[in-house]
Design an enzyme around this catalytic site. Structure first.
Site, short mmCIF file in Angstrom:
data_model
loop_
_atom_site.label_atom_id
_atom_site.label_comp_id
_atom_site.label_asym_id
_atom_site.label_seq_id
_atom_site.Cartn_x
_atom_site.Cartn_y
_atom_site.Cartn_z
N GLU A 273 -21.95 36.55 28.87
CA GLU A 273 -20.63 36.88 28.31
C GLU A 273 -20.81 37.86 27.16
OE1 GLU A 273 -17.40 35.46 28.71
OE2 GLU A 273 -17.88 33.99 30.26
ZN LIG Z 1 -14.66 35.95 32.68
#
Ligand SMILES: [Zn+2]
Length: 336
Positions: A273
């Site tokens: 992320e």
């Molecule tokens: Zn996502």
């Protein structure tokens, strides 16, 4: 071979650190939030300027008929699968992947040739093109209903990879396509690139990226160890080679999340992320993802990926609290 590899890797990462990839002269990059057409044009150019070493395919179609684009490099036995932008409003993995494909496919030194003989790298580039054109998380499906959907909008693609669900019962074409491609190729490594909001660590530093391995109780033993090795390696590569501040993503156990699903199927599976930082740090974020991709490919090729201590995954710091009042560049909802 060892000295040659080390030297070539050093050149590569020096280039990566200063943001000028070795193959920079060959082929364009895409913007930070590229349209599907822009991605298609860039990949076509890479295929051409690499003399076909970047191979293009389509693994399926979105509900609006857009191609779900696959780009592949190398012909080695060890297969890696990268997936970008399952959530249409989380774009930065896509420009990173285009850059990695350029480095791995257009570069043609002895080291590049060696690398391509050892690994096959597949990238599903911009897995959610219908969401990308709308800058929305979900795919486009006005008939979407039920769990993990936004009724009238679409489905959350990253909740529909459940390998325990018969594929013909899966309502999401993007997820079906990735699942089918997994079954066709059995990649040893799967890394899924997303974006998150902004978070401050207790020491005052801002998280620039978070990672997580499969947490489903169905993933145990070797696949879990392998995933945790990829996590530790990615942590080291992003922090040491890209200057990132990396934490552990607080993700759930649901089997439909790609991170869990491809772990259940047996791959070393990882979620990455990138934080949604201000505009002047977007290049830094793209570079972090690019460095993680090329580093992982390199370590899979020389085997060093599997010599990492998986127990070190437990030392990746937990993500801190949300940064209050943070201004996001990409105006997206905060979710994995
Ligand atoms: Zn996502």
């Amino acid at each position: 071979m060892r000295w040659k590899l080390a030297a070539a890797t050093a050149v590569l990462f020096t280039a990566g650190l200063i943001g000028v990839p070795a193959a920079a002269q060959a082929g364009p990059l895409v913007s930070a939030r590229p349209s599907p057409q822009e991605v298609g044009r860039a990949l076509a150019t890479l295929a051409r300027v690499s003399d076909g070493r970047v191979r293009l395919g389509i693994i399926g179609r979105s509900n609006e008929g857009r191609p779900l684009r696959l780009a592949s490099v190398g012909h080695g036995r060890t297969r890696l699968l990268f997936v970008t932008q399952q959530h249409g409003d989380e774009p930065l993995g896509t420009p990173a992947a285009v850059r990695a494909l350029r480095e791995l496919g257009v570069g043609n030194s002895a080291w590049h040739k060696w690398l391509r003989s050892r690994v096959t790298v597949d990238v599903v580039v911009q897995a959610n093109p219908d969401g990308a054109v709308r800058n929305q998380r979900y795919n486009h499906d006005p008939g979407a209903a039920g769990e993990y959907s936004e009724p009238g909008v679409g489905y959350d693609i990253n909740r529909f990879h459940n390998p325990l669900t018969p594929i013909e019962d899966n309502p999401v074409p993007e997820s079906r396509a990735v699942l089918r491609y997994w079954h066709k190729t059995h990649p040893r490594v799967v890394v899924d690139y997303h974006m998150q909001g902004r978070y401050r660590q207790p020491d005052g530093r801002e998280t620039t990226a978070s990672i997580l391995w499969p947490t489903s109780p169905l993933v145990q033993g070797k696949p879990l160890d392998a995933a945790r090795r990829v996590a530790v390696f990615t942590y080291d590569a992003m922090t040491e080679r890209a200057g990132a501040d990396v934490t552990r993503y607080p993700g759930g156990d649901y089997e439909g999340i790609a991170r869990n699903a491809y772990g259940i199927l047996g791959s070393a599976s990882l979620l990455a992320e990138l934080s949604d930082l201000p505009a002047d740090q977007v290049e830094f974020q793209i570079n972090s993802a690019y460095v993680s991709m090329v580093s992982t490919v390199t370590a899979a090729a020389d085997g060093s990926l599997w010599r990492v201590d998986p127990a070190r995954a437990d030392t990746v710091p937990a993500r801190g609290p949300s940064l209050p009042g943070a201004i996001s560049t990409l105006s997206r909802a905060d979710a994995a």
